[in-house]
Design an enzyme around this catalytic site. Structure first.
Site, PDB file in Angstrom:
ATOM      1  N   TYR A 437       0.808  -1.225   0.000  1.00 42.59           N
ATOM      2  CA  TYR A 437       0.000   0.000   0.000  1.00 42.59           C
ATOM      3  C   TYR A 437       0.842   1.276   0.000  1.00 42.59           C
ATOM      4  O   TYR A 437       2.043   1.214   0.124  1.00 42.59           O
ATOM      5  CB  TYR A 437      -1.095  -0.015   1.063  1.00 42.59           C
ATOM      6  CG  TYR A 437      -0.794  -0.111   2.527  1.00 42.59           C
ATOM      7  CD1 TYR A 437       0.445   0.132   3.073  1.00 42.59           C
ATOM      8  CD2 TYR A 437      -1.843  -0.438   3.411  1.00 42.59           C
ATOM      9  CE1 TYR A 437       0.636   0.065   4.446  1.00 42.59           C
ATOM     10  CE2 TYR A 437      -1.648  -0.504   4.782  1.00 42.59           C
ATOM     11  CZ  TYR A 437      -0.401  -0.241   5.289  1.00 42.59           C
ATOM     12  OH  TYR A 437      -0.216  -0.313   6.630  1.00 42.59           O
ATOM     13  N   GLU A 438       0.170   2.396  -0.187  1.00 42.47           N
ATOM     14  CA  GLU A 438       0.847   3.702  -0.390  1.00 42.47           C
ATOM     15  C   GLU A 438       1.808   3.639  -1.579  1.00 42.47           C
ATOM     16  O   GLU A 438       2.860   4.276  -1.562  1.00 42.47           O
ATOM     17  CB  GLU A 438       1.608   4.137   0.866  1.00 42.47           C
ATOM     18  CG  GLU A 438       0.765   4.444   2.062  1.00 42.47           C
ATOM     19  CD  GLU A 438      -0.237   5.562   1.836  1.00 42.47           C
ATOM     20  OE1 GLU A 438      -0.057   6.345   0.889  1.00 42.47           O
ATOM     21  OE2 GLU A 438      -1.212   5.621   2.590  1.00 42.47           O
ATOM     22  N   GLY A 439       1.443   2.920  -2.603  1.00 45.90           N
ATOM     23  CA  GLY A 439       2.337   2.710  -3.748  1.00 45.90           C
ATOM     24  C   GLY A 439       3.158   1.460  -3.488  1.00 45.90           C
ATOM     25  O   GLY A 439       3.927   1.413  -2.530  1.00 45.90           O
ATOM     26  N   GLN A 444       7.558   2.576  -5.777  1.00 51.19           N
ATOM     27  CA  GLN A 444       8.542   3.403  -5.071  1.00 51.19           C
ATOM     28  C   GLN A 444       9.849   3.445  -5.863  1.00 51.19           C
ATOM     29  O   GLN A 444      10.493   4.486  -5.989  1.00 51.19           O
ATOM     30  CB  GLN A 444       8.835   2.844  -3.671  1.00 51.19           C
ATOM     31  CG  GLN A 444       7.622   2.709  -2.768  1.00 51.19           C
ATOM     32  CD  GLN A 444       6.893   4.008  -2.540  1.00 51.19           C
ATOM     33  OE1 GLN A 444       7.524   5.056  -2.376  1.00 51.19           O
ATOM     34  NE2 GLN A 444       5.566   3.961  -2.567  1.00 51.19           N
TER      35      GLN A 444
END
Lengths: 596, 596
Positions: A437-439, A444
């Protein structure tokens, strides 16, 4: 297993390695060493005594959705009440709205403790801080007045509503719509998935930050706007009143993090307000992205520390077989397994990765603090560039470390590691989401290469490498550290050359961006940690030479640095060789030929 | 996700790479290519249609223990009935007792399919084959007559009861007692844990092989004997009659493999019979250990294949973002993610590790077959040595691969990978046990170094490396393969030198055994796979030069070999560098100094 915050190591990192008191002075914050230590001790008690005991049960019990309402696991309500009441929620919030304005360098230690104690519990508060950031920077004065103080105190919580079934990594595909209303508000229609804390029974209100399209919005990411959509609309007195037209349609059934509600959120004509300018939603969201990604990195670190503690406790107690050079505890039926070299390999890998990430986390937090709090605009700008470079590394590497260290924790327990009551396998399951999650960590790595390295022709990267290289020279003067220093110096030189060759390769062939990305990120992280371990060793040597009465602690730092450089850092070489292989061996195979 | 056996690749490995028909002739088995292919096609149908559909539910439903009886998940009973009825259970059993005597090289393919379809379902039959082996080799004629045919058919099942709470790796500590009775039987008292299939509702009887101590037994591992202890004692007619004094006291709550019952087994004066000689229990058990460990290796392979299939299917369907060099599917809202180099990196890592392990598995199975079935005693002995060397590598490396490839499967799905309904996270959870049971992977590595490498001064290892090196020369003649061949040749030479230096280091310092073990095993596995990938490439080239009408298949083999050598093999270098660091950096830290 029980969790205890690693206070001694945190003090080492904050005070000895990074002079947090000087950092606070520089930021104009009146926080001295004694105050910081006092806060961290209180925080450690809160994490160990209030939060950690809830973690095992929260996994077994999970969340329930009944009549549209989510019930969180037993004890979360009371713990959240204390979290708000004791002021933990407002630690980083802006002073203007009742926050305590702690720098991230300090709060990161507290947040690491929370993550280590219970990733699920922390999930309910982590995004509130991001909501505060986004609203503080982009919200209208009216929205700030109406929402910020309650979000800062933790009385209300925040969520980020981005993902839709067809739009994960690729937000260009999102479909949720916002229709302007005569009164200046908007009606939101659409469905979001994977919304952490989308509904819960902890806070008095939930403030959703929702990405959606205006009717006349251009297609793609340039047509996305950000809206504030509360669970309960505010009454005339500013308190939560009638329910908004939104709700949790379902809870996801997950591998772990079961104490955290992961919701499908349906917006059925819900009332919301624009945050920031129309069609600038992604940019607004991105101002909180650094913070959110840094927090996810800390999740990896928290899990790693917890798994190290669990593994170490078991390795000291479990009696099995005799040492390879003969019995070590002849009075016992067998030796504690910590005598075995391979068990030590696992423990030291856990330890040096965890402590290494703690150093890199503090180093990164310093940049985030300077970016937002330094008085000199040039310093703010420089820190912003450095933070931007470090954030994808912290997010991806720390969470990879969390998963690896948790898996080593399972391995240290043998068959017992697979059994739920010991808690080690839960750490593996809980932390697996952090790589997604969060990319995702792949995203990243693309961000690192594309925006942060190629974006400026590796200028910022090379600047950081130069700074790190300058710090090697002090160590090189010390005969005890000279060999380590030489190793780190050579590695930094190789990193610089590798960065340059990656920039050149990507300029020739855009596929190289995705071909090198993950391995370049991992390479960079291992070398960064090597440089920081050398700095730790330098401080430890100084303390030993100075006749510290904590000789064992500093000796262990030297031994840890030595272990890291000898046994962990070699991985960097494998990543380098792999990424230098080029894109062709990835792109050559026809899509149809992957399986027959 | 749905599982389909990788039949084309299995045929490549069996026929093209290892000439399984010639192998069967050499063993005196009348199995031709057509028969083998027919069996594997039937097996593939059984795995895909009967077993695979049960897997997802078995994880959600798990096993239940009620009134001392274990109930397995829905559908397992019917599937097990078909498994027995259609003769799958008896595939490898000895002909004398109704078995079909298939060589492992063929049955391994079937077993891989079963594991890929459902590790939990396979758990109930996997240990029966080991029980058959142990009983066939060490049981008295009476025991064989009474039990073997029913075990071979699968009507009855077998378990291995070794572990006790205080005795896992270290069986010297085990306490279960066996008291001789006047009638030649024994009364067993004690408690065993982690007993897979200890109780279930699938077979008419369960035959436990139990390690226990006789009253006059010497302490340690030299005082352990093996006993056969049936769940139900046999009546005069040979059928299962009254219940024995034993039972499942509890089911473990586990990370995964939830469809398999993992039992605490209590023996409360249970009647058993000695298998083999008194105090020779460990030796008797070890004759089935190779087989059991090979089977666990296949579990890793089966999981890896299933995760690759899941990842590939998703990567072809999921539309997200555009290719780095521009849109690939401009008619769609986004490109399928298989266009992205980093997604391909993950898929090709999955693919080349899975297919590489399949080759190494078949290579190892051949040795197991020759060990037991070659007519020439010298050939049997040579094969036994080779198998002994390979088994710890197969067990540990395949299961590490299973975990890694399953984790890549999760990663390929992004956030959806964390959601249970997609099935990828289940593969991670199910396979995590395979790195722990049948001897943890750390124990496998110690076995490799201590018994298999140091045991003969690396003679067998060097013999194998020489054989592999000889096969490189054919490839070296082909300009297309010359670079690959040079790489593999250099790697084999390095392996040989590394083995010699490890032997020398361990002779100087016994701690080196545990300091090098895990990294040496991993290094060896990566190089073995490299040699086998070169052999595969050599066969593929020959087929292409010969004008095969399956050019795409063979081209993909060449591309896979290239990918493996360029992007996976570099890991070997990191393992080498780490293990050459020596034991000091592991042993230096005082036990008290691991944490402060």
């Amino acid at each position: 297993m029980s969790y205890q915050a690693p206070l001694r190591d945190m003090r080492f990192v904050l005070h000895e390695l990074f002079d947090v008191q000087g950092h606070c002075e520089h930021l104009g914050k009146g926080l001295d060493r004694e105050t910081i230590d006092g806060v961290l001790e209180e925080a450690a008690r809160f994490a160990a005594q209030v939060v950690a005991p809830l973690n095992r049960n929260s996994d077994e019990q999970g969340c329930r959705l009944q009549d549209g309402k989510v019930t969180t696991p037993d004890g979360f309500g009371e713990a959240y009440r204390l979290y708000v009441e004791q002021g933990w929620a407002s630690m980083t919030g802006p002073l203007d709205f009742g926050g305590q304005g702690f720098p991230q360098m300090v709060s990161a230690s507290f947040h690491e403790m929370l993550m280590g104690a219970s990733l699920s519990f922390r999930a309910y508060s982590g995004l509130t801080e991001g909501t505060v950031l986004a609203l503080d920077r982009h919200g209208s004065p009216e929205l700030k007045r109406a929402y910020l103080a309650q979000l800062v105190s933790g009385a209300w919580s925040g969520t980020m509503c981005l993902t839709e079934p067809q739009a994960g990594t690729d937000l260009a595909l999102l479909r949720t719509r916002a229709q302007p209303q005569a009164d200046g508000s908007y009606r939101l229609e659409g469905s979001k998935i994977f919304i952490t804390g989308g509904d819960q029974d902890l806070s008095d209100n939930i403030v959703h930050l929702v990405l959606a399209r205006l009717p006349d919005a251009p297609p793609g990411v340039k047509g996305i706007s950000l809206f504030l959509v509360p669970k309960r609309l505010l009454a005339a007195d500013g308190r939560p009143g009638e329910g908004n037209a939104l709700g949790c349609g379902a809870l996801e059934h997950k591998m772990g993090l079961k104490g955290a509600s992961t919701c499908v959120m349906n917006f059925d004509g819900a009332t919301g307000w624009l945050v920031g300018e129309p069609n600038q939603g992604l940019a607004c969201m991105f101002t909180m992205m650094n913070d959110a990604r840094f927090q996810v990195g800390l999740q990896g670190l928290g899990i790693a520390e917890a798994a190290f503690q669990g593994g170490l406790a078991y390795a000291r107690e479990r009696l099995q077989s005799r040492g390879l050079a003969g019995p070590v505890a002849p009075d016992k039926p067998a030796d504690p397994i910590i005598v075995h070299p391979d068990v030590r390999r696992m423990l030291l890998t856990q330890k040096t990765l965890s402590e290494g990430c703690r150093m890199l986390g503090a180093y990164t937090a310093r940049q985030l603090d300077l970016e937002h709090g330094a008085s000199d605009p040039a310093e703010r700008k420089a820190a912003a560039r450095r933070a931007a470079l470090l954030i994808p590394i912290v997010k991806a590497f720390f969470t990879d470390v969390g998963q690896e260290v948790a898996s080593l924790g399972v391995q240290l327990y043998g068959g017992h590691g697979f059994i739920r009551e010991w808690g080690m396998e839960q750490l593996m399951r809980d932390s697996r989401i952090t790589q997604l999650y969060e990319g995702t960590n792949g995203i990243q790595a693309l961000d690192l290469i594309r925006r942060k390295v190629l974006g400026d022709g590796a200028a910022e990267l090379n600047g950081m490498i130069e700074e790190l290289a300058a710090q090697v020279e002090q160590a090189a003067q010390d005969p005890v550290l000279a060999a380590m220093a030489a190793r780190v110096r050579a590695q930094l030189e190789q990193w610089r050359a590798l960065g340059d060759s990656v920039v050149a390769a990507c300029a020739r062939n855009p596929q190289e961006i995705g071909a090198v990305s993950v391995d370049f990120l991992a390479y960079s992280a291992y070398v960064l940690l090597a440089a920081l371990w050398l700095q730790a060793a330098t401080k430890a040597r100084a303390a030993l030479v100075g006749g510290s009465d904590e000789a064992a602690f500093y000796q262990a730092k030297l031994q840890s640095a030595d272990f890291y450089l000898r046994r962990v850092l070699p991985r960097a070489g494998a990543h380098r060789e792999a990424l230098l292989a080029g894109a062709d061996c990835l792109m050559a195979m026809a899509e149809a030929d992957f399986a027959f």
